[in-house]
Enzyme design. Structure first.
Site, PDB file in Angstrom:
ATOM      1  N   SER A   1      50.453  37.542  28.308  1.00 13.68           N
ATOM      2  CA  SER A   1      51.621  38.398  28.562  1.00 13.68           C
ATOM      3  C   SER A   1      52.729  38.119  27.556  1.00 13.68           C
ATOM      4  CB  SER A   1      52.143  38.185  29.992  1.00 13.68           C
ATOM      5  OG  SER A   1      52.436  36.813  30.210  1.00 13.68           O
TER       6      SER A   1
ATOM      7  N   ASN B   1      54.957  30.772  39.219  1.00 11.69           N
ATOM      8  CA  ASN B   1      55.144  31.880  40.166  1.00 11.69           C
ATOM      9  C   ASN B   1      56.613  32.079  40.539  1.00 11.69           C
ATOM     10  OD1 ASN B   1      52.420  31.891  39.958  1.00 11.69           O
ATOM     11  ND2 ASN B   1      52.004  31.165  42.042  1.00 11.69           N
TER      12      ASN B   1
ATOM     13  N   THR C   1      72.468  80.130  42.066  1.00  8.57           N
ATOM     14  CA  THR C   1      71.461  79.638  43.007  1.00  8.57           C
ATOM     15  C   THR C   1      70.205  80.436  42.672  1.00  8.57           C
ATOM     16  OG1 THR C   1      71.917  81.248  44.756  1.00  8.57           O
ATOM     17  CG2 THR C   1      73.198  79.210  44.806  1.00  8.57           C
TER      18      THR C   1
ATOM     19  N   SER D   1      63.549  73.472  12.347  1.00  4.02           N
ATOM     20  CA  SER D   1      62.114  73.722  12.322  1.00  4.02           C
ATOM     21  C   SER D   1      61.628  73.618  10.884  1.00  4.02           C
ATOM     22  CB  SER D   1      61.842  75.122  12.865  1.00  4.02           C
ATOM     23  OG  SER D   1      60.625  75.628  12.348  1.00  4.02           O
TER      24      SER D   1
ATOM     25  N   LYS E   1      66.080  78.042  12.914  1.00  2.00           N
ATOM     26  CA  LYS E   1      66.076  77.330  14.197  1.00  2.00           C
ATOM     27  C   LYS E   1      67.050  76.149  14.254  1.00  2.00           C
ATOM     28  CE  LYS E   1      63.815  78.027  17.279  1.00  2.00           C
ATOM     29  NZ  LYS E   1      62.461  77.595  17.628  1.00  2.00           N
TER      30      LYS E   1
ATOM     31  N   ASN F   1      67.307  73.413  17.182  1.00  2.00           N
ATOM     32  CA  ASN F   1      66.607  73.112  18.436  1.00  2.00           C
ATOM     33  C   ASN F   1      67.224  71.952  19.225  1.00  2.00           C
ATOM     34  OD1 ASN F   1      64.665  75.112  18.041  1.00  2.00           O
ATOM     35  ND2 ASN F   1      63.361  73.742  16.831  1.00  2.00           N
TER      36      ASN F   1
ATOM     37  N   TYR G   1      51.520  35.159  45.424  1.00  2.00           N
ATOM     38  CA  TYR G   1      51.405  35.559  44.021  1.00  2.00           C
ATOM     39  C   TYR G   1      49.981  35.975  43.686  1.00  2.00           C
ATOM     40  CZ  TYR G   1      51.298  35.729  38.993  1.00  2.00           C
ATOM     41  OH  TYR G   1      51.129  36.179  37.710  1.00  2.00           O
TER      42      TYR G   1
ATOM     43  N   GLN H   1      51.737  40.562  37.012  1.00  2.00           N
ATOM     44  CA  GLN H   1      52.058  40.548  35.582  1.00  2.00           C
ATOM     45  C   GLN H   1      52.046  41.968  34.997  1.00  2.00           C
ATOM     46  OE1 GLN H   1      50.378  37.367  33.004  1.00  2.00           O
ATOM     47  NE2 GLN H   1      49.400  39.032  31.898  1.00  2.00           N
TER      48      GLN H   1
HETATM   49  N1  ARG Z   1      52.554  35.539  33.133  1.00  2.00           N
HETATM   50  C1  ARG Z   1      52.543  35.437  34.554  1.00  2.00           C
HETATM   51  C2  ARG Z   1      53.148  36.672  35.215  1.00  2.00           C
HETATM   52  O1  ARG Z   1      53.811  37.415  34.555  1.00  2.00           O
HETATM   53  C3  ARG Z   1      53.323  34.223  34.970  1.00  2.00           C
HETATM   54  C4  ARG Z   1      52.875  33.645  36.251  1.00  2.00           C
HETATM   55  C5  ARG Z   1      51.489  33.159  36.120  1.00  2.00           C
HETATM   56  N2  ARG Z   1      51.105  32.450  37.255  1.00  2.00           N
HETATM   57  C6  ARG Z   1      49.854  32.054  37.474  1.00  2.00           C
HETATM   58  N3  ARG Z   1      49.632  31.376  38.576  1.00  2.00           N
HETATM   59  N4  ARG Z   1      48.944  32.354  36.606  1.00  2.00           N
HETATM   60  O2  ARG Z   1      52.978  36.912  36.382  1.00  2.00           O
END
Ligand code: ARG
Length: 491
Positions: free
Chosen positions: A28, A115, A160, A282, A288, A290, A322, A327
């Protein structure tokens, strides 16, 4: 291939190295790096709390805080190396800390989990996003209010069913948008109350056996309250969904405005000239000009609504607490904010820079019998039952249509033949300009009422100073907007 030097924080129980395809799939860091500032702020608060409950020594705490601050600088200067092997922003910051200060850095994750960490970071991020959007909405409101003053005397048809209905002053339109955005600001403020609750210290799911002080991290991070249930807090994303909904409504309001101004800038309407600096041309049709900006404001609403849908479906059916699914909520959340922010930012100069095409509006203002309802109300005021008055005026409109004239050009004999109460005073309310001044009710387009509302908005938005006499310490705004003046404090 995975760099064996990058040791996973969970590697104790594992006997096999992580596959690089997993790393690519689960990372992520490509999007949650934007949380870095909040991640570091939360880590600093957490370390300081650990020190005050003696889980860290003062010296360890100082090393950690200094290390985190140095990492923040490195990220801000674009010198920080990001890599999918370290998965997310939390692991990046922690790993960099250990690299800088050694084993002391390995104490930071005491009594916390990613978490509660991610939930804390996202809450801090949403809180900042709310404050930024609120500021921008005020700017849009100011643009509408400033142009209300400029356009005070221009009369427009209100519609309306997209059919001409009754006449209104242009500021009545502009202040209608101010009201919508004011409700959005109220929703943001309300959402902020639930965002601003600290999950930090709920750890993985059940809390911790260590003697932490969650009240301290709450205060340090400016949260208003501490989340009461660790199972709830580590899984709760209600706050993000609420924010996504409020953003979807803001986008929807902007989309309504964009659609209206797209129509109004057509040759068919000719109500508005959009600022050319915010129009496009355009590549093939030389003539035009736009309204692409407005079309994109309208179009981008789709993705913001889609993001809300994605978030709702994401959390539907997740068991406590969690789950990694959560994510997936970050990208739609970030995209919602980025998109809505860009729409509001671009709306400000367009609202300010468009010009009403007063001649074109005036030239066709008597089309569509905008004064018919006012004439009906004159009859009602003279004791004629509404249904009867409606029928009578309907017939007069038909007569005027047959002669291709406005109501004001019917003869006195036409009116008196329709009803004895229709004497020469009918001409006092006929014609769009007279019809506008006939309005009376609270919240109507009556000129005095529009002026009162405009003055209220100018004060509210800091465009005018309130008069010393009116200054009772509050702006009376909330009350004014729900109560008619007879029932309000300023009656
Ligand atoms: N990158 C994770 C998220 O956005 C962070 C938490 C990950 N926790 C885990 N137990 N893998 O949720």
């Amino acid at each position: 291939m995975t760099d064996p030097a990058v040791h996973k924080p969970w590697s104790g129980v594992f006997r096999e190295a992580t596959d690089s395809r997993l790393e690519q799939f689960t990372e992520s860091i490509s999007f949650d790096r934007r949380l870095y500032e909040h991640d570091i702020a939360a880590s600093i608060a957490h370390a300081q709390m650990l020190a005050s409950v003696s889980l860290l020594s003062a010296d360890e705490c100082q090393q950690i805080v200094q290390g985190l601050e140095a990492i923040r600088q490195e990220i801000e200067q674009g010198q920080f190396p990001f890599s999918v092997e370290l998965e997310d922003i939390h692991m990046h910051v922690e790993r960099a800390l250990v690299e800088r200060i050694g084993d002391v850095g390995r104490k930071l994750h005491t009594a916390r989990s990613r978490n509660d960490q991610v939930s804390t970071d996202v809450r801090l991020w949403v809180r900042a996003a709310i404050d930024e959007l609120d500021r921008l909405l005020v700017e849009v409101q100011r643009a509408f209010v400033e142009r209300s003053t400029r356009d005070r005397d221009c009369i427009l048809p209100a519609y309306t069913h997209t059919q001409r209905a009754q006449p209104v002053l242009a500021p009545h339109y502009w202040l209608a948008y101010c009201e919508k955005f004011e409700r959005d600001r109220g929703r943001l403020a309300d959402c902020r109350r639930r965002v601003n609750v600290s999950p930090l210290g709920t750890a993985a799911v059940a809390g911790t056996s260590l003697a932490i002080n969650r009240e301290e991290t709450r205060t340090r991070l400016g949260f208003d309250a501490v989340a009461a249930n660790s199972l709830d807090a580590s899984s709760d994303r209600d706050f993000a969904l609420e924010f996504a909904f409020v953003c979807a409504l803001i986008a929807t309001h902007l989309s309504t405005w964009a659609e209206e101004w797209i129509l109004w800038s057509t040759i068919e309407f000719r109500f508005l000239k959009l600022p050319q600096a915010f129009c496009t041309g355009s590549s093939i049709m030389p003539q035009k000009i736009n309204p692409d900006v407005l079309e994109l404001v309208r179009g981008k609403t789709a993705r913001v609504v889609g993001n809300l849908q994605a978030l709702l479906v994401l959390v539907k059916g997740l068991p406590l607490a969690y789950n990694r699914d959560l994510q997936e909520g970050q990208e739609p959340l970030f995209d919602t904010f980025d998109t809505v922010r860009s729409c509001v930012e671009i709306a400000i100069p367009v609202v300010a820079g468009a010009e009403l095409n007063r001649e074109a509006i005036a030239a066709r203002l008597e089309l569509g019998y905008l004064d018919a309802t006012t004439l009906m109300e004159l009859l009602i005021a003279r004791g004629v039952p509404q249904r009867t008055a409606h029928e009578l005026v309907g017939r007069l409109v038909r007569l005027a249509m047959e002669r291709s004239v406005p109501l004001a050009e019917l003869k006195p004999a036409d009116f008196s033949a329709a009803h004895p109460a229709l004497d020469n005073s009918v001409y006092d309310v006929l014609g769009v300009e007279r019809a506008v001044t006939a309005f009376r009710s609270y919240g109507s387009t009556a000129p005095a009422e529009v002026d009162r509302q405009l003055a209220r908005w100018r004060m509210r938005l800091g465009l005018d100073r309130r008069s010393a006499a009116a200054d009772d310490g509050s702006d009376g705004f909330e009350l004014d907007s729900v109560l008619p003046p007879e029932e309000g404090r300023h009656s």
